[in-house]
Design a protein around this motif. Sequence first.
Motif, PDB file in Angstrom:
ATOM      1  N   ARG A 102       0.822  -1.209   0.000  1.00 23.24           N
ATOM      2  CA  ARG A 102       0.000   0.000   0.000  1.00 23.24           C
ATOM      3  C   ARG A 102       0.859   1.263   0.000  1.00 23.24           C
ATOM      4  O   ARG A 102       0.552   2.249   0.654  1.00 23.24           O
ATOM      5  N   LEU A 103       1.932   1.176  -0.736  1.00 19.61           N
ATOM      6  CA  LEU A 103       2.815   2.302  -1.037  1.00 19.61           C
ATOM      7  C   LEU A 103       3.132   2.226  -2.519  1.00 19.61           C
ATOM      8  O   LEU A 103       3.241   1.125  -3.059  1.00 19.61           O
ATOM      9  N   MET A 104       3.313   3.383  -3.155  1.00 14.16           N
ATOM     10  CA  MET A 104       3.592   3.380  -4.588  1.00 14.16           C
ATOM     11  C   MET A 104       4.756   4.288  -4.927  1.00 14.16           C
ATOM     12  O   MET A 104       4.958   5.327  -4.296  1.00 14.16           O
ATOM     13  N   LYS A 105       5.532   3.877  -5.916  1.00 16.42           N
ATOM     14  CA  LYS A 105       6.483   4.794  -6.535  1.00 16.42           C
ATOM     15  C   LYS A 105       5.688   5.957  -7.142  1.00 16.42           C
ATOM     16  O   LYS A 105       4.592   5.728  -7.661  1.00 16.42           O
ATOM     17  N   PRO A 106       6.203   7.164  -7.096  1.00 22.51           N
ATOM     18  CA  PRO A 106       7.551   7.558  -6.679  1.00 22.51           C
ATOM     19  C   PRO A 106       7.675   7.995  -5.216  1.00 22.51           C
ATOM     20  O   PRO A 106       8.616   8.728  -4.880  1.00 22.51           O
ATOM     21  N   ASP A 107       6.765   7.586  -4.346  1.00 28.84           N
ATOM     22  CA  ASP A 107       6.886   7.914  -2.926  1.00 28.84           C
ATOM     23  C   ASP A 107       8.221   7.378  -2.398  1.00 28.84           C
ATOM     24  O   ASP A 107       8.472   6.163  -2.461  1.00 28.84           O
ATOM     25  N   PRO A 108       9.095   8.221  -1.875  1.00 28.24           N
ATOM     26  CA  PRO A 108      10.385   7.730  -1.368  1.00 28.24           C
ATOM     27  C   PRO A 108      10.247   6.637  -0.312  1.00 28.24           C
ATOM     28  O   PRO A 108      11.175   5.830  -0.136  1.00 28.24           O
ATOM     29  N   ALA A 109       9.102   6.573   0.345  1.00 24.15           N
ATOM     30  CA  ALA A 109       8.924   5.584   1.409  1.00 24.15           C
ATOM     31  C   ALA A 109       9.015   4.149   0.897  1.00 24.15           C
ATOM     32  O   ALA A 109       9.466   3.259   1.620  1.00 24.15           O
ATOM     33  N   ILE A 110       8.600   3.907  -0.353  1.00 25.93           N
ATOM     34  CA  ILE A 110       8.609   2.516  -0.841  1.00 25.93           C
ATOM     35  C   ILE A 110      10.037   2.061  -1.151  1.00 25.93           C
ATOM     36  O   ILE A 110      10.380   0.894  -0.947  1.00 25.93           O
ATOM     37  N   TYR A 111      10.897   2.978  -1.578  1.00 28.25           N
ATOM     38  CA  TYR A 111      12.297   2.635  -1.812  1.00 28.25           C
ATOM     39  C   TYR A 111      13.003   2.384  -0.465  1.00 28.25           C
ATOM     40  O   TYR A 111      13.812   1.463  -0.332  1.00 28.25           O
ATOM     41  N   ARG A 112      12.677   3.225   0.514  1.00 23.40           N
ATOM     42  CA  ARG A 112      13.268   3.049   1.847  1.00 23.40           C
ATOM     43  C   ARG A 112      12.800   1.743   2.474  1.00 23.40           C
ATOM     44  O   ARG A 112      13.564   1.080   3.190  1.00 23.40           O
ATOM     45  N   LEU A 113      11.555   1.370   2.200  1.00 23.27           N
ATOM     46  CA  LEU A 113      11.039   0.106   2.727  1.00 23.27           C
ATOM     47  C   LEU A 113      11.868  -1.066   2.212  1.00 23.27           C
ATOM     48  O   LEU A 113      12.235  -1.972   2.979  1.00 23.27           O
ATOM     49  N   LEU A 114      12.163  -1.075   0.919  1.00 23.44           N
ATOM     50  CA  LEU A 114      12.976  -2.153   0.368  1.00 23.44           C
ATOM     51  C   LEU A 114      14.347  -2.191   1.039  1.00 23.44           C
ATOM     52  O   LEU A 114      14.835  -3.259   1.420  1.00 23.44           O
ATOM     53  N   CYS A 115      14.963  -1.026   1.207  1.00 27.18           N
ATOM     54  CA  CYS A 115      16.295  -0.989   1.814  1.00 27.18           C
ATOM     55  C   CYS A 115      16.248  -1.442   3.267  1.00 27.18           C
ATOM     56  O   CYS A 115      17.130  -2.193   3.718  1.00 27.18           O
ATOM     57  N   ASP A 116      15.231  -1.029   4.002  1.00 25.87           N
ATOM     58  CA  ASP A 116      15.117  -1.443   5.405  1.00 25.87           C
ATOM     59  C   ASP A 116      14.880  -2.948   5.516  1.00 25.87           C
ATOM     60  O   ASP A 116      15.473  -3.626   6.361  1.00 25.87           O
ATOM     61  N   ARG A 117      14.022  -3.467   4.648  1.00 22.67           N
ATOM     62  CA  ARG A 117      13.656  -4.883   4.726  1.00 22.67           C
ATOM     63  C   ARG A 117      14.855  -5.783   4.439  1.00 22.67           C
ATOM     64  O   ARG A 117      15.025  -6.831   5.075  1.00 22.67           O
ATOM     65  N   TYR A 118      15.681  -5.389   3.477  1.00 27.67           N
ATOM     66  CA  TYR A 118      16.792  -6.245   3.068  1.00 27.67           C
ATOM     67  C   TYR A 118      18.149  -5.711   3.529  1.00 27.67           C
ATOM     68  O   TYR A 118      19.185  -6.195   3.082  1.00 27.67           O
TER      69      TYR A 118
END
Length: 203
Positions: A140-156
């Motif tokens: 329930r987040l979409m590009k280009p919201d920076p939060a979705i890129y940060r989510l990937l980095c935090d998760r992995y």
Amino acid sequence: MKRIENVIFDMGGVLMTFNGMRFARIFTDNEADAELLDRALFNRFEWSLLDAGVIGHETMQRVAEAALPERLHANLHECIAHWPEHSEPIPATNALVPRLKEHGLGVYPLSNASTRIDEQLGHCPAYPNMDGRVVSGEERLMKPDPAIYRLLCDRYELDPATCLFVDDNLNNCIGAEVAGMQSFHFAGDPARAAADLERRLAG
């Protein structure tokens, strides 16, 4: 600028084709009906809500039905059920992914897509080589919201500065840069774009 250690790929237009009008033509008998189907399903605002996980597939179907004559409802239902089967791998990027893995790079898809994404990724040759994923409809987040890129980095547990994000949409590349990633705009001929991407990674 830090050395690239991870490559983050968009799916539609980079790893797999996505062309609503082409899909619509498969499930109709003439160009006029294909245009109606494309506008009612793929080419409307609610499709982005589906990708965002805000609405479900049943709601999307009802919205599309309301925009179509009843004679095309059966075509719509077939299209909804089977269009992912007609999303095709983009050869150049799918061939590139295993080479990146051989060089020790992490590889991930980050896609604005619905919860049916596995129906496409199931026939994406590169997907079994990937190290994880983030999908908008699941988060329930979409590009280009920076939060979705940060989510990937935090998760992995990735350092954004070591990540190169690849997308055919320039706005999504900008969102990645806001999140601290480097970006590559995958534009033009896919084979040439993939070759340019590989040269950048080699450099």
